[in-house]
Design an enzyme around this catalytic site. Structure first.
Site, PDB file in Angstrom:
ATOM      1  N   GLU A  67      -3.171 -16.056  22.523  1.00 55.75           N
ATOM      2  CA  GLU A  67      -4.782 -15.577  22.816  1.00 55.75           C
ATOM      3  C   GLU A  67      -5.609 -16.852  23.290  1.00 55.75           C
ATOM      4  O   GLU A  67      -6.905 -16.520  23.513  1.00 55.75           O
ATOM      5  CB  GLU A  67      -5.306 -14.870  21.629  1.00 55.75           C
ATOM      6  CG  GLU A  67      -4.919 -13.341  21.371  1.00 55.75           C
ATOM      7  CD  GLU A  67      -3.385 -13.205  20.823  1.00 55.75           C
ATOM      8  OE1 GLU A  67      -3.157 -14.265  20.257  1.00 55.75           O
ATOM      9  OE2 GLU A  67      -2.549 -12.481  21.400  1.00 55.75           O
ATOM     10  N   VAL A  89      -0.539 -24.362  17.366  1.00 56.54           N
ATOM     11  CA  VAL A  89       0.856 -25.138  17.264  1.00 56.54           C
ATOM     12  C   VAL A  89       1.916 -23.926  17.404  1.00 56.54           C
ATOM     13  O   VAL A  89       1.762 -22.823  16.958  1.00 56.54           O
ATOM     14  CB  VAL A  89       0.965 -25.179  15.571  1.00 56.54           C
ATOM     15  CG1 VAL A  89       2.391 -25.770  15.396  1.00 56.54           C
ATOM     16  CG2 VAL A  89      -0.080 -26.655  15.263  1.00 56.54           C
ATOM     17  N   VAL A  90       2.717 -24.281  18.290  1.00 53.50           N
ATOM     18  CA  VAL A  90       3.898 -23.084  18.656  1.00 53.50           C
ATOM     19  C   VAL A  90       5.183 -23.984  18.016  1.00 53.50           C
ATOM     20  O   VAL A  90       5.768 -24.926  18.528  1.00 53.50           O
ATOM     21  CB  VAL A  90       3.902 -22.763  20.111  1.00 53.50           C
ATOM     22  CG1 VAL A  90       5.133 -21.846  20.280  1.00 53.50           C
ATOM     23  CG2 VAL A  90       2.753 -22.171  20.479  1.00 53.50           C
ATOM     24  N   ILE A  91       5.952 -23.046  17.077  1.00 56.50           N
ATOM     25  CA  ILE A  91       7.071 -23.544  16.575  1.00 56.50           C
ATOM     26  C   ILE A  91       8.208 -22.868  17.228  1.00 56.50           C
ATOM     27  O   ILE A  91       8.135 -21.678  17.156  1.00 56.50           O
ATOM     28  CB  ILE A  91       7.377 -23.571  14.960  1.00 56.50           C
ATOM     29  CG1 ILE A  91       5.803 -24.112  14.296  1.00 56.50           C
ATOM     30  CG2 ILE A  91       8.461 -24.118  14.810  1.00 56.50           C
ATOM     31  CD1 ILE A  91       5.920 -25.632  14.433  1.00 56.50           C
ATOM     32  N   HIS A  97      10.388 -16.884  22.251  1.00 57.87           N
ATOM     33  CA  HIS A  97       8.728 -16.821  22.220  1.00 57.87           C
ATOM     34  C   HIS A  97       7.974 -17.936  22.623  1.00 57.87           C
ATOM     35  O   HIS A  97       7.105 -18.025  23.111  1.00 57.87           O
ATOM     36  CB  HIS A  97       8.592 -16.166  20.927  1.00 57.87           C
ATOM     37  CG  HIS A  97       8.480 -17.121  19.703  1.00 57.87           C
ATOM     38  ND1 HIS A  97       9.404 -17.512  19.037  1.00 57.87           N
ATOM     39  CD2 HIS A  97       7.419 -17.945  19.232  1.00 57.87           C
ATOM     40  CE1 HIS A  97       8.990 -18.340  18.162  1.00 57.87           C
ATOM     41  NE2 HIS A  97       7.632 -18.626  18.457  1.00 57.87           N
TER      42      HIS A  97
HETATM   43  C1  DLZ Z   1       4.262 -13.975  17.462  1.00 56.76           C
HETATM   44  C2  DLZ Z   1       4.214 -15.417  17.564  1.00 56.76           C
HETATM   45  C3  DLZ Z   1       5.192 -16.243  17.139  1.00 56.76           C
HETATM   46  C4  DLZ Z   1       6.388 -15.723  16.881  1.00 56.76           C
HETATM   47  N1  DLZ Z   1       5.004 -17.751  16.994  1.00 56.76           N
HETATM   48  C5  DLZ Z   1       3.774 -18.113  17.177  1.00 56.76           C
HETATM   49  C6  DLZ Z   1       3.729 -19.580  16.928  1.00 56.76           C
HETATM   50  O1  DLZ Z   1       4.712 -20.406  16.761  1.00 56.76           O
HETATM   51  N2  DLZ Z   1       2.616 -20.116  17.131  1.00 56.76           N
HETATM   52  C7  DLZ Z   1       1.446 -19.179  17.514  1.00 56.76           C
HETATM   53  O2  DLZ Z   1       0.409 -19.846  17.723  1.00 56.76           O
HETATM   54  N3  DLZ Z   1       1.592 -18.081  17.701  1.00 56.76           N
HETATM   55  C8  DLZ Z   1       2.938 -17.386  17.465  1.00 56.76           C
HETATM   56  N4  DLZ Z   1       3.007 -16.185  17.589  1.00 56.76           N
HETATM   57  C9  DLZ Z   1       1.672 -15.263  17.797  1.00 56.76           C
HETATM   58  C10 DLZ Z   1       1.302 -15.183  19.348  1.00 56.76           C
HETATM   59  O3  DLZ Z   1       0.650 -16.284  19.818  1.00 56.76           O
HETATM   60  C11 DLZ Z   1       0.355 -13.800  19.568  1.00 56.76           C
HETATM   61  O4  DLZ Z   1      -0.719 -13.922  18.609  1.00 56.76           O
HETATM   62  C12 DLZ Z   1       0.901 -12.712  19.221  1.00 56.76           C
HETATM   63  O5  DLZ Z   1       2.154 -12.561  19.987  1.00 56.76           O
HETATM   64  C13 DLZ Z   1      -0.233 -11.546  19.622  1.00 56.76           C
HETATM   65  O6  DLZ Z   1      -0.673 -11.550  21.072  1.00 56.76           O
END
Ligand code: DLZ
Length: 158
Positions: A67, A89-91, A97
């Site tokens: 978002e 932060v995306v792990i 995903h």
């Molecule tokens: C769903 C999801 C997953 C699995 N992992 C992360 C993440 O590591 N970091 C992050 O910021 N957001 C994650 N999300 C949530 C998605 O960014 C998003 O908020 C949802 O898919 C709803 O659109």
């Protein structure tokens, strides 16, 4: 975003940018909140250190990094906002995903930046583990929030 043409002889790598009247929007993802809070603090402190006024720094949260693009657009569309810094932060997990999110955010915020002619900074930490993310949020690899603020300031001096 107004800019002036600079002659090569004006160039200096530590060019001072007056940000005392600039307004910044931070968009901060709530996934991995403890880490994104640390990134946001790093960005905030860096902007202050370079002369921004605290009342000119706005912070909005979004649920997850996906978002960040819409959050950036909602802030960038305000005429008074000069630059937006996106922090998340995306792990890496068992699925792809992380790939989808990172690519969507990278291209999404690029579009926002070009649409509004403003710096929209990509402050996304993308790592395999939480530990590696902490390393980039005040640990041994610095703080991506600080780097994001520096990038925004640099672009405002363009
Ligand atoms: C769903 C999801 C997953 C699995 N992992 C992360 C993440 O590591 N970091 C992050 O910021 N957001 C994650 N999300 C949530 C998605 O960014 C998003 O908020 C949802 O898919 C709803 O659109």
């Amino acid at each position: 975003m107004a800019t002036s043409l600079k002659n090569l002889s004006d160039y200096t790598s530590d060019h001072f940018v007056d940000i005392s009247e600039k307004r910044f929007g931070l968009v901060v993802a709530e996934w991995n909140r403890e880490i994104t809070d640390t990134l946001a603090q790093g960005a905030f402190d860096t902007l202050l250190k370079h002369g921004a006024k605290p009342e000119n720094i706005f912070r909005n949260t979004v649920p997850g990094s996906f978002e960040l693009t819409l959050g950036a657009q909602l802030l960038a569309q305000h005429e008074e906002i000069d630059a937006v810094i996106c922090l998340g932060v995306v792990i890496q997990g068992e699925t792809k995903h992380d790939d989808y999110i990172c690519h969507a955010v990278a291209s999404g915020i690029t579009n926002v930046s070009l649409k509004f002619n403003k710096p929209v900074i990509f402050g996304l930490v993308t790592t395999n583990t939480l530990e590696q993310a902490w390393d980039r949020a005040g640990g041994k690899h610095g703080n991506k929030g600080v780097e994001g603020a520096v990038a925004a300031i640099h672009m405002l001096g363009f």
